[in-house]
Design a protein around this motif. Structure first.
Motif, short mmCIF file in Angstrom:
data_model
loop_
_atom_site.label_atom_id
_atom_site.label_comp_id
_atom_site.label_asym_id
_atom_site.label_seq_id
_atom_site.Cartn_x
_atom_site.Cartn_y
_atom_site.Cartn_z
N ASP A 1 -23.02 -0.86 -22.98
CA ASP A 1 -22.48 0.22 -24.02
C ASP A 1 -21.60 1.69 -24.14
OD1 ASP A 1 -23.45 1.47 -21.86
OD2 ASP A 1 -25.71 2.57 -22.35
N ARG A 2 -20.65 1.50 -23.53
CA ARG A 2 -19.57 2.10 -23.07
C ARG A 2 -18.78 2.70 -24.96
NH1 ARG A 2 -15.75 -1.42 -19.46
NH2 ARG A 2 -17.72 -1.56 -18.20
N PHE A 3 -18.82 1.75 -26.07
CA PHE A 3 -17.86 1.46 -26.48
C PHE A 3 -18.62 2.55 -27.82
CE2 PHE A 3 -15.89 -0.48 -30.89
CZ PHE A 3 -14.87 -0.19 -30.47
N ARG B 1 -4.29 -0.94 -29.34
CA ARG B 1 -3.63 -1.60 -27.93
C ARG B 1 -4.36 -1.23 -27.11
NH1 ARG B 1 1.26 3.32 -27.73
NH2 ARG B 1 1.85 1.82 -26.26
N HIS B 2 -5.55 -1.11 -27.20
CA HIS B 2 -6.50 -1.20 -25.99
C HIS B 2 -6.82 -2.25 -25.90
CE1 HIS B 2 -9.55 -0.14 -23.61
NE2 HIS B 2 -10.82 -0.27 -23.76
N VAL B 3 -7.20 -2.67 -26.92
CA VAL B 3 -8.33 -4.27 -27.06
C VAL B 3 -7.10 -5.34 -26.23
CG1 VAL B 3 -9.32 -6.13 -28.26
CG2 VAL B 3 -10.18 -3.99 -28.21
N SER C 1 -14.25 5.63 -29.40
CA SER C 1 -14.53 6.00 -27.94
C SER C 1 -14.63 5.11 -27.37
CB SER C 1 -14.95 7.85 -27.59
OG SER C 1 -16.12 6.85 -27.65
N CYS C 2 -13.87 5.09 -26.34
CA CYS C 2 -14.26 4.23 -25.27
C CYS C 2 -14.73 4.20 -24.05
CB CYS C 2 -13.46 2.78 -24.70
SG CYS C 2 -13.60 1.29 -23.25
N ARG C 3 -16.27 4.59 -23.19
CA ARG C 3 -16.57 5.90 -22.07
C ARG C 3 -15.58 5.54 -21.04
NH1 ARG C 3 -21.77 6.02 -22.81
NH2 ARG C 3 -21.71 4.65 -21.26
N ALA C 4 -15.85 3.82 -20.54
CA ALA C 4 -15.09 3.79 -19.48
C ALA C 4 -14.20 3.90 -18.79
CB ALA C 4 -15.39 2.36 -18.82
N SER C 5 -13.09 3.22 -19.58
CA SER C 5 -11.85 3.05 -20.35
C SER C 5 -10.51 5.15 -20.41
CB SER C 5 -10.68 2.72 -20.75
OG SER C 5 -10.84 2.93 -21.84
N GLY C 6 -11.57 5.92 -21.26
CA GLY C 6 -11.23 7.13 -21.73
C GLY C 6 -10.32 7.12 -22.03
N PRO D 1 -21.07 -3.00 -25.73
CA PRO D 1 -19.85 -3.40 -25.05
C PRO D 1 -18.29 -3.38 -25.59
CG PRO D 1 -21.30 -5.28 -25.37
CD PRO D 1 -21.53 -4.36 -26.50
N CYS D 2 -17.50 -2.85 -24.97
CA CYS D 2 -16.22 -2.79 -25.45
C CYS D 2 -15.58 -4.20 -25.87
CB CYS D 2 -14.94 -2.08 -24.84
SG CYS D 2 -13.76 -1.51 -24.88
N PRO D 3 -14.98 -4.51 -27.19
CA PRO D 3 -14.11 -5.96 -27.17
C PRO D 3 -13.07 -5.56 -26.36
CG PRO D 3 -13.50 -4.45 -29.25
CD PRO D 3 -14.56 -3.72 -28.83
N GLY D 4 -12.80 -4.18 -25.60
CA GLY D 4 -11.24 -4.28 -24.70
C GLY D 4 -12.24 -4.55 -23.53
N CYS D 5 -12.46 -3.19 -22.76
CA CYS D 5 -12.76 -3.84 -21.57
C CYS D 5 -14.36 -4.23 -21.26
CB CYS D 5 -12.40 -2.58 -20.86
SG CYS D 5 -13.16 -1.06 -21.30
N GLY D 6 -15.21 -4.37 -22.43
CA GLY D 6 -16.76 -5.36 -22.12
C GLY D 6 -17.35 -4.40 -21.39
#
Ligand SMILES: [Zn+2]
Length: 388
Positions: free
Chosen positions: A47-49, A74-76, A59-64, A39-44
């Motif tokens: 397995d996107r992170f 900055r993302h988180v 890389s965060c797949r969901a947010s690009g 899970p991404c620490p920024g956007c949940g």
């Protein structure tokens, strides 16, 4: 003066920060293989992170989103560039100054320091050679050394204690007490400041107690006038790194406080070992190349969110020359005395900096007091056991 700007050096350091470590400090929980998606620490998500250890990027797949530690912070957190640098390095943007402004500021600092040094020297001159006061204080603290034999120590029968009043915007005198004063000298053996300890021999630790009249807070019984940066209190042995300055002392022990150094000396009874007091841990360890997240400490930010606390890391910034520097080619062994009674993580990092900074030919080592104690406590315990 120009607009505030983040120093390039801090930006470079932030760019090179370890992405896995930063992601973990921001809440990412990796699997055994940190390159597998979590899970991404920024956007949940689930397995996107992911991070690439080789490229040190996320890389965060969901947010690009993706990239280095700055992009990750900055993302988180959603913060800006300068704030991300500050989170990663502790360095704030500073106004850019012209060479003339820099020279002016330096002159002002030097004038201020010289004035403070003269005031400190006045205190030192007003003090007298150690007598009953220091003998009784040492006895009370279980310190075996004879203060009369230490030329850098003196005593004052009644020494005023001043503190800064925020309300009145001036220094106010809170009272007087007997004091131990110690001369602080620089690498060349010149007097740069005075270390003062206000005493009250009716108290168990021998130190006087003063309270801030505005906040009720207990104030430190120790204060420095003049400078302490790069300085030391020489309790035994050479004052400088010169080869003809007391050459019989070919080893050196450095500790944070006077009582710790005397305690260690009593317990270890080392031969031909000079004793230096570094006055504070930062002066002993110098600046770090980077700050690192503390494993347990957190603070709440303005919005009440938990933020990691960063403390100075274990690698010394060798560009920092305003700390205590062990002279090369002078001592065959240097021992840094570690207190076991302060926060373990930051103290360990600081002690490692001190050791890494010392010249290799001094074979630097750390001698740790047992957990929860400093070397003064160890000496006291040894004395009590011997008496039983
Ligand atoms: Zn994300």
């Amino acid at each position: 003066m120009g607009e505030p700007r983040t120093p390039q050096e801090a930006i470079d350091r932030a760019r090179n920060a370890d992405v896995i470590g930063v992601a973990e400090s921001l809440g990412a929980v990796f699997k055994a293989n940190p390159e597998a998606g979590v899970p991404c620490p920024g956007c949940g998500g689930t397995d996107r992170f992911a991070v690439s250890r080789a490229k040190n990027v996320f890389s965060c797949r969901a947010s690009g989103e993706g990239g280095d530690a700055i992009r990750l912070v900055r993302h988180v957190t959603g913060c800006g560039f300068a704030e991300a640098i500050e989170i990663l390095t502790g360095v704030k943007p500073a106004p850019v100054r012209s060479p003339a402004e820099v020279a002016n500021a330096r002159r002002e600092v030097n004038e201020y320091r010289e004035k403070a040094r003269r005031v400190a020297h006045g205190i030192w001159r007003s003090a007298r050679r150690p007598g009953d006061l220091l003998r009784d204080y040492f006895a009370l603290r279980g310190l075996e050394a004879n203060p009369a034999c230490i030329p850098t120590l003196r005593e004052i029968a009644a020494h005023p204690y001043w503190t800064w009043s925020k309300e009145r915007r001036c220094f106010v005198k809170l009272g007087e007490a007997p004091a131990m004063v110690a001369a602080i000298t620089d690498a060349a053996g010149r007097f740069i400041g005075v270390h003062q300890t206000w005493l009250d021999l009716a108290r168990a630790n021998g130190k006087a107690v003063f309270f801030d009249p505005e906040t009720g807070e207990q104030l430190d019984a120790k204060k420095v006038r003049g400078s302490q940066r790069g300085g030391r209190i020489v309790l035994r042995g050479p004052r400088t790194g010169a080869s003809d300055d007391q050459p019989q002392f070919d080893r050196l022990a450095v500790g944070e406080g006077l009582e710790t150094v005397f305690g260690w000396d009593h317990v270890k009874a080392p031969e031909w070992t000079a004793l230096w007091v570094a006055i504070n841990l930062d002066n002993m360890s110098g600046r770090a190349t980077e700050s690192v997240p503390h494993p347990t400490m957190v603070r709440a930010d303005a919005l009440g969110r938990k933020r990691m606390v960063k403390v100075s890391g274990p690698c010394p910034d060798m560009a920092d020359t305003e700390c205590l520097i062990v002279p090369p080619g002078r001592f065959s062994k240097v021992t840094f005395l570690g207190d076991g009674d302060s926060d373990g993580f930051s103290t360990t990092a600081a002690m490692h900096r001190a050791r890494a900074r010392a010249p290799a030919d001094s074979h630097p080592e750390i001698d740790w007091a047992p957990p929860g104690m400093d070397w003064g406590d160890v000496a006291n315990m040894a004395k009590q056991e011997a008496a039983e």
